[in-house]
Design a protein around this motif. Structure first.
Motif, PDB file in Angstrom:
ATOM      1  N   ILE A 137      36.076  44.639  30.276  1.00  0.00           N
ATOM      2  CA  ILE A 137      36.129  43.945  31.456  1.00  0.00           C
ATOM      3  C   ILE A 137      36.198  44.674  32.553  1.00  0.00           C
ATOM      4  O   ILE A 137      35.284  44.365  33.694  1.00  0.00           O
ATOM      5  N   GLU A 138      37.278  45.330  33.088  1.00  0.00           N
ATOM      6  CA  GLU A 138      37.719  45.992  34.093  1.00  0.00           C
ATOM      7  C   GLU A 138      36.698  47.089  34.329  1.00  0.00           C
ATOM      8  O   GLU A 138      36.115  47.320  35.551  1.00  0.00           O
ATOM      9  N   ARG A 193      30.849  32.149  45.170  1.00  0.00           N
ATOM     10  CA  ARG A 193      32.152  31.731  44.674  1.00  0.00           C
ATOM     11  C   ARG A 193      32.174  30.161  44.574  1.00  0.00           C
ATOM     12  O   ARG A 193      32.544  29.746  43.357  1.00  0.00           O
ATOM     13  N   ILE A 250      33.770  43.911  45.274  1.00  0.00           N
ATOM     14  CA  ILE A 250      34.641  43.848  43.805  1.00  0.00           C
ATOM     15  C   ILE A 250      34.620  42.219  43.422  1.00  0.00           C
ATOM     16  O   ILE A 250      34.592  41.756  42.308  1.00  0.00           O
ATOM     17  N   ASN A 251      34.908  41.240  44.537  1.00  0.00           N
ATOM     18  CA  ASN A 251      34.692  39.935  44.262  1.00  0.00           C
ATOM     19  C   ASN A 251      33.276  39.434  43.835  1.00  0.00           C
ATOM     20  O   ASN A 251      33.194  38.680  42.865  1.00  0.00           O
ATOM     21  N   ALA A 286      35.389  36.482  27.102  1.00  0.00           N
ATOM     22  CA  ALA A 286      36.231  37.692  27.650  1.00  0.00           C
ATOM     23  C   ALA A 286      36.718  38.351  26.689  1.00  0.00           C
ATOM     24  O   ALA A 286      37.235  39.556  26.791  1.00  0.00           O
ATOM     25  N   ASN A 330      33.271  45.398  35.507  1.00  0.00           N
ATOM     26  CA  ASN A 330      33.433  44.811  36.866  1.00  0.00           C
ATOM     27  C   ASN A 330      33.463  45.909  38.051  1.00  0.00           C
ATOM     28  O   ASN A 330      32.754  45.723  39.096  1.00  0.00           O
ATOM     29  N   ASN A 331      34.154  46.996  37.807  1.00  0.00           N
ATOM     30  CA  ASN A 331      33.977  48.065  38.511  1.00  0.00           C
ATOM     31  C   ASN A 331      32.853  48.882  38.729  1.00  0.00           C
ATOM     32  O   ASN A 331      32.352  49.073  39.820  1.00  0.00           O
ATOM     33  N   LYS A 358      32.704  40.515  40.118  1.00  0.00           N
ATOM     34  CA  LYS A 358      33.413  39.501  39.171  1.00  0.00           C
ATOM     35  C   LYS A 358      32.709  38.331  38.934  1.00  0.00           C
ATOM     36  O   LYS A 358      32.572  37.863  37.968  1.00  0.00           O
TER      37      LYS A 358
END
Length: 446
Positions: free
Chosen positions: A283-284, A136, A258-259, A276, A287-288, A262
């Protein structure tokens, strides 16, 4: 392991590890020379020696689990160009405009040489999973430029000298993935990933619920990953092992699954050069989906049990699935690979195992017939030929849409003739009436 030790190979001492279990395959090219292989040996052999049969087997099981319309299925198989969301405005990154001087790594197509270079970053990051904000927090731009140039020229780097920070390596790893000409999970598989994420459980009335069906999702991803190019699959395994270990150390690095998802979804599954806003409500889901892959990565690169068994039978010609009686017997067992074959997959592709075994037997009988035919004329030769002809299944027994009839007449007949063949021949030669044998029904009763 004992066999390898007895052969006196100079490298045998490297293989002598305590509590290590492995299988041994005797190579046909060099008899008595053991070759160590993993449990998916026959699966990999099927992939390389019979790619079309391998692909059809995997695809038939994927379509059993998820609903892919004709266009999306054609994209998955490569029969049509992938149709994925495209950019409707400014591109999310201009890095692709800077790729004029491509090296062996950044901006170049995925190769084993490029993976070997990037593995230096992965190996270094695996030793620094405690760093807070790993993946990150960006690294230092000047250090990254130096490290990038060294990787791009194919140099071997010693990252333990302290000249670079783990954040430098983490940022470059994401940059490398983002600059690949195609996402690591490929454009072809984009729609399949979305469909697998929608697999949910059913209630007692057979109605769909909102509870994810993790077991079916894992099985579907196992199959989908088997269709990836070998280089993509290799790098994906290395990457997810790293991310899985990172998530397990989230108490120190503050990076959960999950971080991490992303951070990496835009680089490994998003279509190239999109924002995006172009992905709208996906997108969700994406990510999931990546978070799910990180959490369960240790199970995703193994072939399902029924695929392993099919591949084994494809090469060994085993008669383990000769009849419904055998299937019933195996399905009642508590353990064993055959239980997975009969229970885990009701797909039509698995029902062809018996057909492949039948073809293997017919081929062996033809070879035996040719060898016997080349023998000098004698009473023994005629007797052997008659016996082989009796054991060869007739064309009528292979008629489609008569599976039970085909199985009972071909395999049942062969088994009975092997057991009672000598008695029948002796009675025929002596002029006595033949013994009538009881017929075996499909449920195993006489």
């Amino acid at each position: 392991m004992k066999m390898a030790a007895e052969n006196g190979s100079p490298n045998n001492h490297k293989l002598e590890r305590k509590e290590t279990k492995c299988n041994v395959f005797i190579s046909q090219e060099k008899p008595n020379q053991p070759v160590i292989f993993n449990p998916d040996f026959f699966v990999e052999r099927l992939r390389h020696e019979h790619p079309q049969a391998f692909t059809e087997l995997v695809l038939s099981n994927i379509t059993r689990m998820i609903d892919l319309p004709g266009d999306e299925f054609a994209q998955l198989t490569g029969d049509s160009e992938p149709r994925v969301p495209s950019s409707s405005g400014f591109l999310r990154s201009f890095n692709f405009l800077k790729r004029k001087d491509k090296g062996v790594v950044f901006g170049a197509p995925l190769t084993e040489e490029g993976i070997a270079q990037i593995y230096q970053l992965i190996e270094y990051l695996n030793k620094n999973l405690h760093v807070e904000g790993l993946f990150r927090v960006p690294g230092h731009s000047l250090r990254q430029a130096v490290l990038r140039e060294m990787l791009n020229t194919g140099a071997e780097i010693d990252l333990e000298t302290g000249d670079f920070h783990p954040n430098d390596a983490a940022t470059l790893l994401k940059a490398y993935l983002g600059e690949l000409p195609e996402p690591l999970l490929t454009h072809r598989h984009y729609h399949a990933h979305l469909k697998i994420g929608e697999l949910t459980r059913f209630d007692d009335q057979g109605d769909k619920t909102n509870v994810p069906d993790k077991e079916r999702q894992i099985e579907a991803f196992q199959l989908l990953f088997m269709l990836l190019p070998s280089a993509n699959r290799s790098l994906l395994k290395l990457l997810f092992d790293l991310l899985h270990s990172t998530a397990r150390n989230q108490h120190s690095n503050k990076m959960s699954a999950i971080n991490l998802a992303k951070m990496f979804a835009p680089h490994i599954i998003w279509p190239k050069n999109v924002m995006a806003s172009d992905l709208q409500g996906d997108i969700e889901k994406l990510n999931n989906g990546i978070a799910f892959l990180i959490r369960h990565s240790q199970k995703l690169f193994k072939a399902p049990a029924y695929i392993k068994e099919y591949a084994r039978l494809y090469f060994t010609g085993s008669k383990a699935l000769q009849s419904n009686d055998d299937l019933t017997l195996c399905s009642g067992a508590k353990e064993g690979p055959m239980t997975a074959v009969t229970v885990a997959s009701p797909s039509p592709s698995i029902t062809t195992v018996t057909s492949d075994t039948q073809n293997y037997t017919e081929s062996a009988l033809r070879e035996l017939y040719q060898q016997v035919s080349s023998m000098p004329e004698s009473a023994k030769k005629k007797k052997l030929i008659r016996q082989i002809e009796k054991q060869t299944p007739s064309a009528e027994s292979r008629a489609p849409f008569s599976r039970r009839h085909w199985r009972s007449r071909s395999w049942g007949g062969i088994i009975k003739k092997k057991v009672f063949g000598s008695q029948m021949l002796a009675e025929k030669e002596n002029g006595r009436p033949q013994t009538h044998l009881p017929s075996c029904s499909a449920d195993g009763q006489d």
